[in-house]
Design a protein around this motif. Structure first.
Motif, PDB file in Angstrom:
ATOM      1  N   SER A  31       0.802  -1.225   0.000  1.00 16.54           N
ATOM      2  CA  SER A  31       0.000   0.000   0.000  1.00 16.54           C
ATOM      3  C   SER A  31       0.836   1.277   0.000  1.00 16.54           C
ATOM      4  CB  SER A  31      -0.925   0.016   1.222  1.00 16.54           C
ATOM      5  OG  SER A  31      -1.776  -1.111   1.217  1.00 16.54           O
ATOM      6  N   ILE A  32       2.030   1.225   0.526  1.00 15.86           N
ATOM      7  CA  ILE A  32       2.872   2.426   0.641  1.00 15.86           C
ATOM      8  C   ILE A  32       3.481   2.749  -0.720  1.00 15.86           C
ATOM      9  CG2 ILE A  32       4.952   3.413   1.699  1.00 15.86           C
ATOM     10  CD1 ILE A  32       4.402   1.532   4.120  1.00 15.86           C
ATOM     11  N   PHE A 139      -1.871   5.850  -0.614  1.00 15.61           N
ATOM     12  CA  PHE A 139      -1.737   4.795   0.396  1.00 15.61           C
ATOM     13  C   PHE A 139      -3.106   4.291   0.835  1.00 15.61           C
ATOM     14  CE2 PHE A 139      -2.073   3.534   4.807  1.00 15.61           C
ATOM     15  CZ  PHE A 139      -1.253   2.420   4.817  1.00 15.61           C
TER      16      PHE A 139
END
Length: 150
Positions: A31-32, A139
């Protein structure tokens, strides 16, 4: 240069699943934006390597991430600090809160504070603020997709 970013994300998943995902290095790594590695050192400590491009500067940040004020499955504080060599540094944290909104839906709210220094701080507050908001948005939307299965 200090920044504050706030937001909210509705996630189509029960609060327990969202909490587990917030503590899952694999979900966080995926997700980052720009995350190259995220390794769990303990239940509350992680190390990360993230490549970011802010305006004309592209830098690799290596840093530590700590989870504190754990109140499962409702809230925690995530904080970290990364060094990007000659590009500078970034440090900050976010208070993350989860609330149930009916069966199978969770509302995630966050308030993040960040501080940047070095060459990236010289780019100007507007560029850094807009890039930070964009990265936070990326994110949480990716996190939402991973958790809700969308």
């Amino acid at each position: 240069m200090a920044l504050i970013i706030e937001g909210e994300e509705r996630i189509s998943a029960p609060i327990g699943r969202v909490w587990e995902a917030l503590n899952d290095p694999d979900v966080l790594r995926a997700s980052i934006p720009g995350c190259q590695s995220l390794e769990k050192k303990s239940d509350s400590e992680l190390t990360a390597t993230v490549v970011l491009k802010i305006g004309p500067i592209k830098a690799t940040f290596a840093g530590e991430v700590t989870l504190a004020n754990l109140n499962p499955p409702h809230s925690y504080t995530i904080s970290g600090e990364g060094k990007g060599g000659v590009a500078g540094f970034a440090k900050g944290g976010a208070d993350v809160r989860l609330a149930e909104d009916g069966p199978g839906t969770t509302v995630l709210t966050y308030e993040a504070k960040a501080d940047v220094g070095g060459k990236i701080a010289q780019l100007g507050s507007r560029l850094i603020q807009s890039t930070s908001k964009k990265l936070a948005g990326q994110f949480f939307s990716t996190f939402n997709e991973k958790v809700s299965g969308a």
